[in-house]
Design a protein around this motif. Sequence first.
Motif, PDB file in Angstrom:
ATOM      1  N   SER A 132      36.672  36.071  43.853  1.00 31.65           N
ATOM      2  CA  SER A 132      36.485  34.851  43.077  1.00 31.65           C
ATOM      3  C   SER A 132      37.123  35.072  41.716  1.00 31.65           C
ATOM      4  O   SER A 132      36.744  36.005  40.993  1.00 31.65           O
ATOM      5  N   ALA A 133      38.104  34.241  41.379  1.00 27.30           N
ATOM      6  CA  ALA A 133      38.825  34.412  40.110  1.00 27.30           C
ATOM      7  C   ALA A 133      39.445  33.082  39.701  1.00 27.30           C
ATOM      8  O   ALA A 133      39.849  32.277  40.551  1.00 27.30           O
ATOM      9  N   GLN A 134      39.501  32.860  38.391  1.00 31.21           N
ATOM     10  CA  GLN A 134      40.115  31.649  37.842  1.00 31.21           C
ATOM     11  C   GLN A 134      39.492  30.368  38.394  1.00 31.21           C
ATOM     12  O   GLN A 134      40.162  29.341  38.529  1.00 31.21           O
ATOM     13  N   GLY A 135      38.214  30.438  38.780  1.00 30.09           N
ATOM     14  CA  GLY A 135      37.538  29.267  39.309  1.00 30.09           C
ATOM     15  C   GLY A 135      37.766  29.013  40.781  1.00 30.09           C
ATOM     16  O   GLY A 135      37.338  27.988  41.313  1.00 30.09           O
ATOM     17  N   PHE A 136      38.433  29.946  41.485  1.00 28.41           N
ATOM     18  CA  PHE A 136      38.716  29.793  42.913  1.00 28.41           C
ATOM     19  C   PHE A 136      38.114  30.968  43.684  1.00 28.41           C
ATOM     20  O   PHE A 136      38.040  32.086  43.169  1.00 28.41           O
ATOM     21  N   THR A 137      37.703  30.707  44.912  1.00 26.24           N
ATOM     22  CA  THR A 137      37.184  31.746  45.792  1.00 26.24           C
ATOM     23  C   THR A 137      37.952  31.692  47.108  1.00 26.24           C
ATOM     24  O   THR A 137      38.115  30.626  47.706  1.00 26.24           O
ATOM     25  N   GLY A 138      38.437  32.856  47.545  1.00 29.66           N
ATOM     26  CA  GLY A 138      39.184  32.901  48.797  1.00 29.66           C
ATOM     27  C   GLY A 138      39.594  34.313  49.136  1.00 29.66           C
ATOM     28  O   GLY A 138      39.366  35.255  48.376  1.00 29.66           O
ATOM     29  N   ASN A 139      40.197  34.446  50.310  1.00 27.50           N
ATOM     30  CA  ASN A 139      40.697  35.742  50.768  1.00 27.50           C
ATOM     31  C   ASN A 139      42.110  35.968  50.253  1.00 27.50           C
ATOM     32  O   ASN A 139      42.939  35.044  50.265  1.00 27.50           O
ATOM     33  N   VAL A 140      42.383  37.182  49.790  1.00 26.01           N
ATOM     34  CA  VAL A 140      43.707  37.516  49.261  1.00 26.01           C
ATOM     35  C   VAL A 140      44.687  37.607  50.427  1.00 26.01           C
ATOM     36  O   VAL A 140      44.532  38.423  51.326  1.00 26.01           O
ATOM     37  N   GLU A 141      45.689  36.747  50.414  1.00 29.60           N
ATOM     38  CA  GLU A 141      46.694  36.729  51.471  1.00 29.60           C
ATOM     39  C   GLU A 141      47.901  37.600  51.132  1.00 29.60           C
ATOM     40  O   GLU A 141      48.465  38.275  51.981  1.00 29.60           O
ATOM     41  N   ALA A 142      48.299  37.592  49.855  1.00 26.69           N
ATOM     42  CA  ALA A 142      49.469  38.370  49.440  1.00 26.69           C
ATOM     43  C   ALA A 142      49.382  38.678  47.954  1.00 26.69           C
ATOM     44  O   ALA A 142      48.879  37.873  47.160  1.00 26.69           O
ATOM     45  N   ILE A 143      49.865  39.876  47.585  1.00 22.47           N
ATOM     46  CA  ILE A 143      49.967  40.273  46.177  1.00 22.47           C
ATOM     47  C   ILE A 143      51.439  40.532  45.897  1.00 22.47           C
ATOM     48  O   ILE A 143      52.035  41.477  46.422  1.00 22.47           O
ATOM     49  N   ARG A 144      52.040  39.684  45.077  1.00 25.17           N
ATOM     50  CA  ARG A 144      53.443  39.836  44.726  1.00 25.17           C
ATOM     51  C   ARG A 144      53.581  40.217  43.255  1.00 25.17           C
ATOM     52  O   ARG A 144      52.581  40.279  42.542  1.00 25.17           O
ATOM     53  N   ILE A 145      54.803  40.465  42.832  1.00 22.49           N
ATOM     54  CA  ILE A 145      55.033  40.925  41.461  1.00 22.49           C
ATOM     55  C   ILE A 145      54.607  39.879  40.442  1.00 22.49           C
ATOM     56  O   ILE A 145      54.014  40.191  39.414  1.00 22.49           O
ATOM     57  N   PHE A 146      54.866  38.590  40.713  1.00 19.50           N
ATOM     58  CA  PHE A 146      54.580  37.552  39.728  1.00 19.50           C
ATOM     59  C   PHE A 146      53.306  36.763  40.013  1.00 19.50           C
ATOM     60  O   PHE A 146      52.772  36.134  39.103  1.00 19.50           O
ATOM     61  N   ASP A 147      52.824  36.755  41.241  1.00 18.40           N
ATOM     62  CA  ASP A 147      51.649  35.936  41.549  1.00 18.40           C
ATOM     63  C   ASP A 147      50.883  36.519  42.730  1.00 18.40           C
ATOM     64  O   ASP A 147      51.382  37.397  43.448  1.00 18.40           O
ATOM     65  N   THR A 148      49.659  36.025  42.902  1.00 18.39           N
ATOM     66  CA  THR A 148      48.783  36.418  44.004  1.00 18.39           C
ATOM     67  C   THR A 148      48.359  35.162  44.751  1.00 18.39           C
ATOM     68  O   THR A 148      48.025  34.148  44.126  1.00 18.39           O
ATOM     69  N   THR A 149      48.358  35.234  46.082  1.00 15.72           N
ATOM     70  CA  THR A 149      48.032  34.074  46.906  1.00 15.72           C
ATOM     71  C   THR A 149      46.646  34.237  47.523  1.00 15.72           C
ATOM     72  O   THR A 149      46.357  35.270  48.143  1.00 15.72           O
ATOM     73  N   LEU A 150      45.804  33.223  47.350  1.00 18.11           N
ATOM     74  CA  LEU A 150      44.489  33.174  47.971  1.00 18.11           C
ATOM     75  C   LEU A 150      44.474  32.079  49.027  1.00 18.11           C
ATOM     76  O   LEU A 150      45.143  31.052  48.881  1.00 18.11           O
ATOM     77  N   THR A 168      41.569  38.513  33.122  1.00 20.34           N
ATOM     78  CA  THR A 168      40.299  37.792  33.204  1.00 20.34           C
ATOM     79  C   THR A 168      39.391  38.462  34.227  1.00 20.34           C
ATOM     80  O   THR A 168      39.821  39.328  34.996  1.00 20.34           O
ATOM     81  N   ALA A 169      38.121  38.023  34.229  1.00 22.73           N
ATOM     82  CA  ALA A 169      37.136  38.613  35.136  1.00 22.73           C
ATOM     83  C   ALA A 169      37.447  38.244  36.588  1.00 22.73           C
ATOM     84  O   ALA A 169      37.807  37.108  36.889  1.00 22.73           O
ATOM     85  N   ILE A 170      37.310  39.247  37.467  1.00 28.11           N
ATOM     86  CA  ILE A 170      37.518  39.053  38.899  1.00 28.11           C
ATOM     87  C   ILE A 170      36.267  39.544  39.623  1.00 28.11           C
ATOM     88  O   ILE A 170      35.804  40.662  39.389  1.00 28.11           O
ATOM     89  N   VAL A 171      35.727  38.708  40.482  1.00 28.22           N
ATOM     90  CA  VAL A 171      34.589  39.101  41.303  1.00 28.22           C
ATOM     91  C   VAL A 171      35.121  39.454  42.686  1.00 28.22           C
ATOM     92  O   VAL A 171      35.587  38.585  43.427  1.00 28.22           O
ATOM     93  N   ASN A 172      35.067  40.741  43.019  1.00 29.13           N
ATOM     94  CA  ASN A 172      35.515  41.191  44.340  1.00 29.13           C
ATOM     95  C   ASN A 172      34.304  41.276  45.257  1.00 29.13           C
ATOM     96  O   ASN A 172      33.482  42.184  45.147  1.00 29.13           O
ATOM     97  N   ILE A 173      34.201  40.328  46.165  1.00 27.50           N
ATOM     98  CA  ILE A 173      33.041  40.240  47.044  1.00 27.50           C
ATOM     99  C   ILE A 173      33.102  41.288  48.148  1.00 27.50           C
ATOM    100  O   ILE A 173      32.073  41.684  48.696  1.00 27.50           O
ATOM    101  N   SER A 174      34.300  41.784  48.453  1.00 27.27           N
ATOM    102  CA  SER A 174      34.473  42.680  49.599  1.00 27.27           C
ATOM    103  C   SER A 174      34.432  44.160  49.264  1.00 27.27           C
ATOM    104  O   SER A 174      34.439  44.988  50.167  1.00 27.27           O
TER     105      SER A 174
END
Length: 273
Positions: A132-150, A168-174
């Motif tokens: 859960s980060a930036q007001g969104f909650t989801g599964n991390v699909e990809a981590i790239r150099i410029f962005d992360t996809t949920l 910013t704060a990141i809540v890692n549920i897993s």
Amino acid sequence: MEQAQTRMELIYSQVLTFATVYGGQVLLAIITLIVGLWIIGWITKLLSSMMAKRHIDRDVQPFLLSLVNGLLRVLLLLSIASTLGVQTTSFVAIIGAAGLAVGLALQGSLANFAGGILILIFKPFRVGDLISAQGFTGNVEAIRIFDTTLVTLDNKTIILPNGALSTTAIVNISTKGIIRVDQVYSVGSQNDIDATKTSIMNVVNGCPLALKDRQHDVLITKLNANSRDYDVRVWTKSENYWGTYYYMLEHIARQFDKDGIEAPKPTMFIVNE
């Protein structure tokens, strides 16, 4: 014939003068180049070994190695130019000014780039984690150099810039593998406390996703004028968070209906005229 011989003598004299004046500098520059390239190769191998021992992401290692290697080669070329007597102050000033201009023009992109490197190195989350980060909650699909996809629970794709994500704060549920599902149920104060707790625990014990080796709790968390709030805490695996959450909602509602656990009665207000 004499003219040609005179030219040869002149060329020989100039070469001899150049060798006498600059020969030592050229030789020193060549030695500096050879030794410098060997040192750069040694540093690169040492850095590669250190990153492998620290288990730094393999996708990041080539980039970091090439970056360090390039910077060291630039420093080596400046050192060789200085050895040959070339004034490097102007070159450094030009490189600095160009770097500043590019940095200002690409400020946002560079922040995202730096954030992506930090995320890949320190790994606050991995692909597949529920965060859960930036007001969104989801599964991390990809981590790239410029962005992360949920990917959210309703299958929406959210693209988060790494610059903001890394600061910013990141809540890692897993992360821990198991997680507690907390829910609050409000029932009327006319219901017996023990009967209400038993009704809820029947659902908890029957939940197939609840961990059997963990203690689950049903606690009164608040007393209101005509109701009591029960805090229900159920432990489950991280990947089963939402399944457990919705299971409890539905089955507790059904169990309350079955056991006759009533909702809070509306408060009656009498107005005197």
